[in-house]
Motif scaffolding. Structure first.
Motif, PDB file in Angstrom:
ATOM      1  N   ALA A  84       1.478 -10.510 -10.152  1.00 35.26           N
ATOM      2  CA  ALA A  84       0.937 -10.237  -9.274  1.00 35.26           C
ATOM      3  C   ALA A  84       0.729 -10.663  -8.104  1.00 35.26           C
ATOM      4  N   ALA A  85       0.095 -11.598  -8.471  1.00 34.60           N
ATOM      5  CA  ALA A  85      -0.423 -13.354  -7.813  1.00 34.60           C
ATOM      6  C   ALA A  85       0.700 -13.612  -7.030  1.00 34.60           C
ATOM      7  N   ARG A  86       2.225 -13.142  -6.775  1.00 33.20           N
ATOM      8  CA  ARG A  86       3.370 -13.948  -6.176  1.00 33.20           C
ATOM      9  C   ARG A  86       3.724 -12.972  -5.739  1.00 33.20           C
ATOM     10  N   VAL A  87       3.030 -11.960  -5.898  1.00 34.05           N
ATOM     11  CA  VAL A  87       3.576 -10.680  -4.737  1.00 34.05           C
ATOM     12  C   VAL A  87       3.057 -10.619  -3.565  1.00 34.05           C
ATOM     13  N   GLU A  88       4.488 -10.042  -2.443  1.00 39.53           N
ATOM     14  CA  GLU A  88       3.142 -10.161  -1.387  1.00 39.53           C
ATOM     15  C   GLU A  88       3.522  -9.144  -1.105  1.00 39.53           C
ATOM     16  N   LYS A  89       3.371  -7.832  -1.173  1.00 39.19           N
ATOM     17  CA  LYS A  89       2.900  -6.762  -0.756  1.00 39.19           C
ATOM     18  C   LYS A  89       2.356  -5.888  -1.737  1.00 39.19           C
ATOM     19  N   PRO A  90       1.184  -5.777  -0.640  1.00 38.24           N
ATOM     20  CA  PRO A  90      -0.638  -5.306  -0.506  1.00 38.24           C
ATOM     21  C   PRO A  90      -0.767  -4.431  -2.306  1.00 38.24           C
ATOM     22  N   SER A 116      -0.167  -2.803  -7.227  1.00 36.24           N
ATOM     23  CA  SER A 116       0.244  -1.956  -8.611  1.00 36.24           C
ATOM     24  C   SER A 116       0.205  -2.742  -9.717  1.00 36.24           C
ATOM     25  N   ILE A 117       0.624  -3.582  -9.530  1.00 37.00           N
ATOM     26  CA  ILE A 117       0.736  -4.972 -10.629  1.00 37.00           C
ATOM     27  C   ILE A 117      -0.634  -5.443 -11.770  1.00 37.00           C
ATOM     28  N   ALA A 118      -1.472  -5.003 -10.809  1.00 42.08           N
ATOM     29  CA  ALA A 118      -2.742  -6.189 -11.615  1.00 42.08           C
ATOM     30  C   ALA A 118      -2.998  -4.608 -11.949  1.00 42.08           C
ATOM     31  N   MET A 119      -2.771  -3.467 -11.374  1.00 41.13           N
ATOM     32  CA  MET A 119      -3.188  -1.977 -12.428  1.00 41.13           C
ATOM     33  C   MET A 119      -2.336  -1.869 -13.700  1.00 41.13           C
ATOM     34  N   ARG A 120      -1.510  -2.604 -13.444  1.00 34.93           N
ATOM     35  CA  ARG A 120      -0.910  -3.154 -15.339  1.00 34.93           C
ATOM     36  C   ARG A 120      -1.487  -3.957 -16.218  1.00 34.93           C
ATOM     37  N   ALA A 121      -2.081  -5.035 -15.221  1.00 33.97           N
ATOM     38  CA  ALA A 121      -3.062  -5.843 -15.818  1.00 33.97           C
ATOM     39  C   ALA A 121      -4.642  -5.388 -16.660  1.00 33.97           C
ATOM     40  N   ALA A 122      -4.112  -5.151 -15.302  1.00 32.97           N
ATOM     41  CA  ALA A 122      -6.355  -4.195 -15.850  1.00 32.97           C
ATOM     42  C   ALA A 122      -5.808  -3.073 -17.129  1.00 32.97           C
ATOM     43  N   GLU A 123      -5.353  -2.799 -17.495  1.00 25.86           N
ATOM     44  CA  GLU A 123      -5.229  -1.540 -18.690  1.00 25.86           C
ATOM     45  C   GLU A 123      -4.546  -2.354 -19.200  1.00 25.86           C
ATOM     46  N   LEU A 124      -4.096  -3.710 -19.168  1.00 31.96           N
ATOM     47  CA  LEU A 124      -4.114  -5.358 -20.546  1.00 31.96           C
ATOM     48  C   LEU A 124      -4.631  -5.470 -20.913  1.00 31.96           C
ATOM     49  N   TRP A 125      -5.957  -6.187 -20.243  1.00 30.02           N
ATOM     50  CA  TRP A 125      -7.587  -6.438 -20.104  1.00 30.02           C
ATOM     51  C   TRP A 125      -7.962  -5.526 -20.706  1.00 30.02           C
ATOM     52  N   GLU A 126      -8.029  -4.249 -20.991  1.00 26.12           N
ATOM     53  CA  GLU A 126      -8.743  -3.354 -21.203  1.00 26.12           C
ATOM     54  C   GLU A 126      -8.785  -2.840 -22.539  1.00 26.12           C
ATOM     55  N   ALA A 154     -11.969  -7.700 -12.582  1.00 27.18           N
ATOM     56  CA  ALA A 154     -11.857  -8.724 -11.798  1.00 27.18           C
ATOM     57  C   ALA A 154     -10.010  -9.356 -10.897  1.00 27.18           C
ATOM     58  N   VAL A 155      -9.406  -8.327 -11.987  1.00 25.81           N
ATOM     59  CA  VAL A 155      -8.280  -8.882 -11.884  1.00 25.81           C
ATOM     60  C   VAL A 155      -7.720  -7.370 -10.925  1.00 25.81           C
ATOM     61  N   LEU A 156      -8.498  -6.797 -11.047  1.00 28.02           N
ATOM     62  CA  LEU A 156      -8.016  -5.522  -9.375  1.00 28.02           C
ATOM     63  C   LEU A 156      -8.525  -6.413  -8.152  1.00 28.02           C
ATOM     64  N   GLY A 157      -9.651  -7.448  -8.137  1.00 28.94           N
ATOM     65  CA  GLY A 157     -11.272  -7.822  -7.374  1.00 28.94           C
ATOM     66  C   GLY A 157      -9.635  -7.602  -5.953  1.00 28.94           C
ATOM     67  N   GLU A 158      -8.602  -8.956  -5.551  1.00 25.99           N
ATOM     68  CA  GLU A 158      -8.335  -8.940  -4.591  1.00 25.99           C
ATOM     69  C   GLU A 158      -7.595  -8.173  -4.444  1.00 25.99           C
ATOM     70  N   LEU A 172      -5.564   4.945  -6.484  1.00 26.70           N
ATOM     71  CA  LEU A 172      -5.987   4.571  -7.749  1.00 26.70           C
ATOM     72  C   LEU A 172      -5.981   3.331  -8.362  1.00 26.70           C
ATOM     73  N   ALA A 173      -5.554   2.660  -7.562  1.00 26.70           N
ATOM     74  CA  ALA A 173      -5.988   1.065  -7.685  1.00 26.70           C
ATOM     75  C   ALA A 173      -8.473   1.208  -7.293  1.00 26.70           C
ATOM     76  N   TRP A 174      -8.431   1.564  -6.567  1.00 26.73           N
ATOM     77  CA  TRP A 174     -10.160   1.325  -6.695  1.00 26.73           C
ATOM     78  C   TRP A 174     -10.227   2.782  -7.609  1.00 26.73           C
ATOM     79  N   GLU A 175      -9.769   3.478  -7.391  1.00 25.59           N
ATOM     80  CA  GLU A 175     -10.405   4.393  -9.005  1.00 25.59           C
ATOM     81  C   GLU A 175     -11.070   4.169 -10.402  1.00 25.59           C
ATOM     82  N   MET A 176      -9.649   3.041 -10.471  1.00 26.37           N
ATOM     83  CA  MET A 176      -9.838   2.640 -11.791  1.00 26.37           C
ATOM     84  C   MET A 176     -10.787   1.208 -11.824  1.00 26.37           C
ATOM     85  N   ARG A 177     -10.589   0.621 -10.902  1.00 23.11           N
ATOM     86  CA  ARG A 177     -12.347  -0.538 -10.645  1.00 23.11           C
ATOM     87  C   ARG A 177     -13.215  -0.413 -10.655  1.00 23.11           C
TER      88      ARG A 177
END
Length: 353
Positions: free
Chosen positions: A13-19, A24-34, A44-48, A58-63
């Protein structure tokens, strides 16, 4: 290994330019951390990515959900607010605004933020769950009458159960009256009476407001409707006496005025004010015989000595003017015996002779 997979997703996610893609990739990471049990890392991974994409509901709702589960209630309330602002579907938007407001009100004791959030929710759907009740309670606590009135207008426009709407119309009438908008108060009361023609509270306040504002026809209409519904003697006494006053002084109708005062005396036979008004009515409009009878009855039960003497003197004058000099003299003589040294009585006797 969910933790390693989450780390890899976060690095991607950190290497992807399109916000939006990064979110969306950060949401997959958050699901795995959860799933790995690390809620703090998941949030935290959803913060930035979330801050960079305020339009991603959807990202804000998950966060918001993750922050709330991790006991970061202030952050969760803010996230729910952003999720609501980004949501396209009204039912999702109002639900998330409400959740943000509940956290602000119940957990953070932040009334200002809660009012702002509930107002946003009410703008979407004021009848959703307890949005109206919560916002109404907060505005009443603040005594914010204009905002309360606007909220009630919004809620009334939605419709609903007739009993609830009647109660809201009555509340609106009180608010309008408190703000000095007496016409608005009467409009609200009329709306309540359209839904519940026999609502006594609305009828009584309508009668009182109409009397205070000089709209005696509207007052008489409300009082007549109250008379058909009530059985309480004291309340009916007020209703009929007020009707008598209206038809005697403001909407002249001798027969109706007489009937109203007589209804009072049927309820309360020794009601002195009604007897006095009836006597005055008969003296002015006739018949004289009725005036004489009413004054005689009044003289018998008037407890105040001075007032009783004045009634007898008036009775004697009416009898004399009616040509019944003998009865007039008898009344004056009885009055003299009751107060041998009263100058008013002695003058009346002297004038009579």
């Amino acid at each position: 290994d969910d933790a390693k997979a989450a780390t890899a997703e976060a690095a991607t996610a950190a290497r992807v330019e399109k916000p939006l893609e990064r979110a969306s990739i950060a949401m997959r990471a958050a699901e795995l951390w959860e799933r790995a049990g690390d809620l703090a890392a998941a949030a935290a991974v959803l913060g930035e990515p979330c801050e960079a994409t305020p339009e991603h509901p959807l990202a804000w709702e998950m966060r918001a959900r993750l922050l709330e589960a991790n006991a970061d209630l202030r952050g969760a309330s803010r996230a729910w607010q952003f999720a609501g602002a980004a949501a396209a579907a009204p039912e999702r938007r109002v639900a998330m605004f409400r959740r943000a407001a509940v956290l602000a009100q119940d957990e953070l004791s932040d009334e200002d933020h809660a009012i702002a959030l509930l107002t946003a929710a009410a703008d979407v759907d004021v009848a959703y769950e307890d949005v109206f009740e919560r916002l109404e309670a907060l505005l009443r606590h603040r005594n914010d009458l204009p905002a309360l009135s606007a909220l009630l207008e919004k809620r009334l426009a939605v419709g609903g159960d007739a009993a609830a709407l009647v109660s809201m119309h009555r509340a609106q009438a009180k608010l309008k009256e408190a703000q000095g908008d007496r016409d608005g108060a009467r409009i609200a009361l009329r709306a309540a009476l359209e839904l519940a023609p026999d609502d006594l509270d609305a009828l009584k306040r309508m009668a009182e407001l109409s009397l205070e504002d000089g709209d005696h026809r509207a007052a008489a209409e409300a009082l007549i409707r109250i008379a058909r519904l009530r059985k309480d003697r004291d309340e009916l006494r007020w209703v009929f006496f007020t009707l008598g006053d209206i038809y005697d002084k403001h909407i002249p109708d001798v027969k109706r005025a007489e009937a109203a005062f007589r209804r009072v005396l049927k309820l309360v036979p020794d009601d002195l004010p009604s007897m006095e008004r009836l006597a005055a009515l008969y003296l002015r409009e006739g018949p004289r015989e009725s005036a004489v009878a009413q004054l005689e009855e009044l003289a018998k039960i008037e407890p105040d000595v001075d007032r009783a003497r004045n009634v007898r003197l008036q009775l004697a004058q009416v009898l004399e003017e009616s040509g019944d000099a003998r009865r007039a003299e008898q009344v004056l003589e009885l009055t003299r015996r009751a107060g041998p040294t009263e100058l008013a009585t002695l003058r009346a006797l002297a004038d009579f002779y």
